[in-house]
Design an enzyme around this catalytic site. Sequence first.
Site, PDB file in Angstrom:
ATOM      1  N   ARG A  32       0.814  -1.222   0.000  1.00  0.00           N
ATOM      2  CA  ARG A  32       0.000   0.000   0.000  1.00  0.00           C
ATOM      3  C   ARG A  32       0.845   1.268   0.000  1.00  0.00           C
ATOM      4  O   ARG A  32       0.412   2.306  -0.495  1.00  0.00           O
ATOM      5  CB  ARG A  32      -0.910   0.021   1.227  1.00  0.00           C
ATOM      6  CG  ARG A  32      -1.916  -1.104   1.199  1.00  0.00           C
ATOM      7  CD  ARG A  32      -3.302  -0.537   1.367  1.00  0.00           C
ATOM      8  NE  ARG A  32      -4.274  -1.589   1.468  1.00  0.00           N
ATOM      9  CZ  ARG A  32      -5.217  -1.636   2.393  1.00  0.00           C
ATOM     10  NH1 ARG A  32      -5.295  -0.690   3.297  1.00  0.00           N
ATOM     11  NH2 ARG A  32      -6.085  -2.608   2.401  1.00  0.00           N
ATOM     12  N   ASP A 140     -15.299  11.097   6.380  1.00  0.00           N
ATOM     13  CA  ASP A 140     -14.267  10.059   6.318  1.00  0.00           C
ATOM     14  C   ASP A 140     -12.926  10.710   6.656  1.00  0.00           C
ATOM     15  O   ASP A 140     -12.764  11.927   6.564  1.00  0.00           O
ATOM     16  CB  ASP A 140     -14.201   9.415   4.931  1.00  0.00           C
ATOM     17  CG  ASP A 140     -13.565   8.025   4.963  1.00  0.00           C
ATOM     18  OD1 ASP A 140     -14.309   7.027   4.966  1.00  0.00           O
ATOM     19  OD2 ASP A 140     -12.323   7.940   5.011  1.00  0.00           O
TER      20      ASP A 140
HETATM   21  C1  LIG Z   1     -14.378  -0.312   4.701  1.00  0.00           C
HETATM   22  S1  LIG Z   1     -14.777   1.381   4.568  1.00  0.00           S
HETATM   23  C2  LIG Z   1     -16.470   1.369   5.038  1.00  0.00           C
HETATM   24  C3  LIG Z   1     -17.314   2.197   4.118  1.00  0.00           C
HETATM   25  C4  LIG Z   1     -18.832   2.148   4.401  1.00  0.00           C
HETATM   26  N1  LIG Z   1     -19.126   2.586   5.745  1.00  0.00           N
HETATM   27  C5  LIG Z   1     -19.367   0.764   4.165  1.00  0.00           C
HETATM   28  O1  LIG Z   1     -19.734   0.073   5.124  1.00  0.00           O
HETATM   29  O2  LIG Z   1     -19.445   0.347   3.000  1.00  0.00           O
HETATM   30  C6  LIG Z   1     -13.935   2.038   6.015  1.00  0.00           C
HETATM   31  C7  LIG Z   1     -13.714   3.540   5.946  1.00  0.00           C
HETATM   32  O3  LIG Z   1     -13.339   3.990   7.251  1.00  0.00           O
HETATM   33  C8  LIG Z   1     -12.464   5.077   7.101  1.00  0.00           C
HETATM   34  N2  LIG Z   1     -11.754   5.291   8.385  1.00  0.00           N
HETATM   35  C9  LIG Z   1     -10.806   4.523   8.959  1.00  0.00           C
HETATM   36  N3  LIG Z   1     -10.416   5.049  10.124  1.00  0.00           N
HETATM   37  C10 LIG Z   1     -11.147   6.177  10.299  1.00  0.00           C
HETATM   38  C11 LIG Z   1     -11.199   7.162  11.321  1.00  0.00           C
HETATM   39  N4  LIG Z   1     -10.428   7.093  12.420  1.00  0.00           N
HETATM   40  N5  LIG Z   1     -12.050   8.199  11.162  1.00  0.00           N
HETATM   41  C12 LIG Z   1     -12.842   8.286  10.071  1.00  0.00           C
HETATM   42  N6  LIG Z   1     -12.843   7.381   9.073  1.00  0.00           N
HETATM   43  C13 LIG Z   1     -12.002   6.342   9.189  1.00  0.00           C
HETATM   44  C14 LIG Z   1     -11.580   4.672   5.938  1.00  0.00           C
HETATM   45  O4  LIG Z   1     -10.952   5.770   5.339  1.00  0.00           O
HETATM   46  C15 LIG Z   1     -12.575   3.946   5.032  1.00  0.00           C
HETATM   47  O5  LIG Z   1     -13.041   4.790   4.001  1.00  0.00           O
END
Ligand SMILES: C[S@@+](CC[C@H](N)C(=O)[O-])C[C@H]1O[C@@H](n2cnc3c(N)ncnc32)[C@H](O)[C@@H]1O
Length: 275
Positions: A32, A140
């Site tokens: 990554r 996000d």
């Molecule tokens: C797997 S995606 C989930 C997207 C959507 N909620 C779904 O269920 O399809 C996880 C997201 O969490 C975000 N993320 C990770 N850590 C985070 C944090 N501390 N604060 C905000 N967003 C975060 C990542 O950037 C990513 O876009």
Amino acid sequence: MTPDSFNFLAGLVKVRSGIVLTADKGYMLETRLGPMLRREAIAGLDALALRLRGAKAEALTAEMVEALTTNESSFFRDGKPFEHLKKLLPRLAAARPPGQAIRIWSAACSSGQEAYSIAITAAELGAALSGRRVEILGTDLSKEMLERAREGIFTQFEVQRGLPVQMLVKHFKQEGTRWRITPELRAMVRWQSFNLLDDLRGLGRFDVVFCRNVLIYFDAPTKSRVLAALAGQVAADGVVYLGGAETVLGLTDRLVPAAGERGVYEPARQAARVG
Ligand SMILES: C[S@@+](CC[C@H](N)C(=O)[O-])C[C@H]1O[C@@H](n2cnc3c(N)ncnc32)[C@H](O)[C@@H]1O
């Protein structure tokens, strides 16, 4: 990469995002972070650790953390939460005074499919919402994902995952091989960069929170903290939706599972709370 470098980088990621990288994730860092290392002409992960230990490393640190987020998403992911929302929204609309918008938060919204699925659900309900406006906030950590979400353009592959074809033709316009969400639905969502580890109170109160498929990356104390903070931002008759592999059990007593529903949680009544 030396264990020392790994521990340093993983520690930085954990503090900045809550994301836990276990020792077996060395390969993931390599793949990554490769593009970023090449672009910045950094020789490898040990050299990156050295750079990030130094001063003026803020932008590079943020870039590294973003690169290590998993952004997998799809329209109407898992189906059930959106079926539940379809039943919940008219009830919430009836319980709110006229003129008061229903506020929904897609926390960790990634490239926007979740927030747009909420917008589609609300739009399809139409008159059942008795004229109540629905305001959606998508947040996000990843600025790159937010840009994509804000754009509202999806590939054929993305719209084929979970979006019924009649909804696709109704709410999107085809542009070559891609699909653009209609301006009406796009206008229902506001996008904002936000870290779930930060103080949530500034975002205000929500009737509904989608916090799905992000807590899985955190350790138990971080999950507890975030869940308790979320509970504090949800209306007493509102709900929090979590992902299929996520739960509040053993993490907070401020949210309780909704009877007979999976992945749906309600704020605990004050008197019922333990401790
Ligand atoms: C797997 S995606 C989930 C997207 C959507 N909620 C779904 O269920 O399809 C996880 C997201 O969490 C975000 N993320 C990770 N850590 C985070 C944090 N501390 N604060 C905000 N967003 C975060 C990542 O950037 C990513 O876009």
